[in-house]
Design a protein around this motif. Sequence first.
Motif, short mmCIF file in Angstrom:
data_model
loop_
_atom_site.label_atom_id
_atom_site.label_comp_id
_atom_site.label_asym_id
_atom_site.label_seq_id
_atom_site.Cartn_x
_atom_site.Cartn_y
_atom_site.Cartn_z
N ILE A 136 0.85 -1.20 0.00
CA ILE A 136 0.00 0.00 0.00
C ILE A 136 0.88 1.25 0.00
CG2 ILE A 136 -1.70 1.34 1.30
CD1 ILE A 136 -2.79 -1.38 2.36
N THR A 137 1.92 1.24 0.82
CA THR A 137 2.84 2.38 0.87
C THR A 137 3.51 2.60 -0.48
OG1 THR A 137 3.29 1.98 3.22
CG2 THR A 137 4.91 3.30 2.02
N GLY A 138 3.99 1.52 -1.09
CA GLY A 138 4.62 1.63 -2.41
C GLY A 138 3.67 2.20 -3.44
N ALA A 139 2.42 1.74 -3.44
CA ALA A 139 1.43 2.23 -4.39
C ALA A 139 1.14 3.72 -4.18
CB ALA A 139 0.15 1.41 -4.27
N VAL A 140 1.05 4.12 -2.92
CA VAL A 140 0.79 5.54 -2.62
C VAL A 140 1.93 6.41 -3.14
CG1 VAL A 140 0.61 7.24 -0.74
CG2 VAL A 140 -0.73 5.12 -0.64
N LEU A 141 3.16 5.99 -2.90
CA LEU A 141 4.30 6.80 -3.36
C LEU A 141 4.42 6.81 -4.88
CD1 LEU A 141 6.37 8.45 -1.60
CD2 LEU A 141 4.97 6.90 -0.33
N VAL A 142 4.05 5.72 -5.54
CA VAL A 142 4.04 5.72 -7.01
C VAL A 142 2.99 6.71 -7.50
CG1 VAL A 142 3.48 4.37 -9.07
CG2 VAL A 142 5.01 3.42 -7.35
N LEU A 143 1.81 6.69 -6.90
CA LEU A 143 0.77 7.65 -7.28
C LEU A 143 1.23 9.09 -7.05
CD1 LEU A 143 -2.47 5.88 -6.00
CD2 LEU A 143 -1.75 6.21 -8.37
N LEU A 144 1.89 9.33 -5.92
CA LEU A 144 2.40 10.67 -5.65
C LEU A 144 3.46 11.08 -6.66
CD1 LEU A 144 2.70 10.78 -1.75
CD2 LEU A 144 1.13 12.08 -3.19
N SER A 145 4.20 10.11 -7.19
CA SER A 145 5.25 10.44 -8.16
C SER A 145 4.67 10.98 -9.46
CB SER A 145 6.14 9.22 -8.43
OG SER A 145 5.47 8.28 -9.23
N PHE A 146 3.40 10.71 -9.72
CA PHE A 146 2.77 11.25 -10.93
C PHE A 146 2.38 12.71 -10.75
CE2 PHE A 146 1.95 6.73 -11.83
CZ PHE A 146 2.42 6.67 -13.13
N ILE A 147 2.11 13.13 -9.52
CA ILE A 147 1.64 14.49 -9.30
C ILE A 147 2.67 15.39 -8.63
CG2 ILE A 147 -0.79 13.86 -9.22
CD1 ILE A 147 -0.66 14.02 -6.18
N GLU A 148 3.65 14.81 -7.97
CA GLU A 148 4.64 15.61 -7.27
C GLU A 148 5.79 16.01 -8.21
OE1 GLU A 148 4.89 16.93 -4.22
OE2 GLU A 148 2.86 16.24 -3.88
N SER A 149 6.39 17.10 -7.90
CA SER A 149 7.54 17.56 -8.65
C SER A 149 8.73 16.63 -8.42
CB SER A 149 7.89 18.98 -8.19
OG SER A 149 9.19 19.35 -8.59
N LYS A 150 9.52 16.39 -9.45
CA LYS A 150 10.71 15.56 -9.30
C LYS A 150 11.67 16.15 -8.27
CE LYS A 150 10.90 13.27 -13.73
NZ LYS A 150 11.16 11.89 -13.47
N LYS A 151 11.65 17.46 -8.15
CA LYS A 151 12.51 18.12 -7.17
C LYS A 151 12.18 17.63 -5.76
CE LYS A 151 13.63 22.74 -5.53
NZ LYS A 151 13.36 24.17 -5.66
N TRP A 152 10.89 17.49 -5.46
CA TRP A 152 10.47 17.03 -4.14
C TRP A 152 10.85 15.58 -3.93
CZ3 TRP A 152 5.77 18.83 -1.12
CH2 TRP A 152 5.67 20.21 -1.17
N LEU A 153 10.63 14.76 -4.93
CA LEU A 153 10.87 13.33 -4.77
C LEU A 153 12.35 12.98 -4.72
CD1 LEU A 153 8.04 11.75 -6.91
CD2 LEU A 153 8.23 11.87 -4.43
N HIS A 154 13.21 13.89 -5.12
CA HIS A 154 14.64 13.61 -5.04
C HIS A 154 15.27 14.23 -3.79
CE1 HIS A 154 15.00 11.41 -8.72
NE2 HIS A 154 14.30 12.33 -9.35
N ASN A 155 14.44 14.78 -2.92
CA ASN A 155 14.92 15.27 -1.63
C ASN A 155 14.72 14.15 -0.61
OD1 ASN A 155 14.79 16.36 1.06
ND2 ASN A 155 14.75 18.39 0.12
N ARG A 156 15.78 13.65 -0.03
CA ARG A 156 15.70 12.48 0.86
C ARG A 156 14.81 12.71 2.06
NH1 ARG A 156 21.76 13.18 1.70
NH2 ARG A 156 21.76 11.52 0.17
#
Length: 113
Positions: free
Chosen positions: A46-66
Amino acid sequence: MIQEKAIIFFRRVSEATPACLLVMVHGDLSAITLAHWETALRTGAITGAVLVLLSFIESKKWLHNRYVTGALTGIATAASDFIAHPAAISAEAIITGAAAAALCVLYSFIVKD
């Protein structure tokens, strides 16, 4: 693109699943059963699916911040833990989320893209 989404999914599963498993058995590795694994894997998926979904709407800048990714993983894991077994105490879900967030940040120092 599919490879990137698969990496996001499996990394989050690899952080949420052990966090859930260890918190669920209160650190007693001898108490782990197949039912614990099933619940932990459900939480991780479920966590993995949520983060994949967020990766479609979130900026790559945010997702590359640890730290942002760690916070999102922690929040998603806490919610997923509560969804996966709602009879659990909510404090357990919060601790699971915090453990997953810590693993996410620690992994980010070890695993390089």
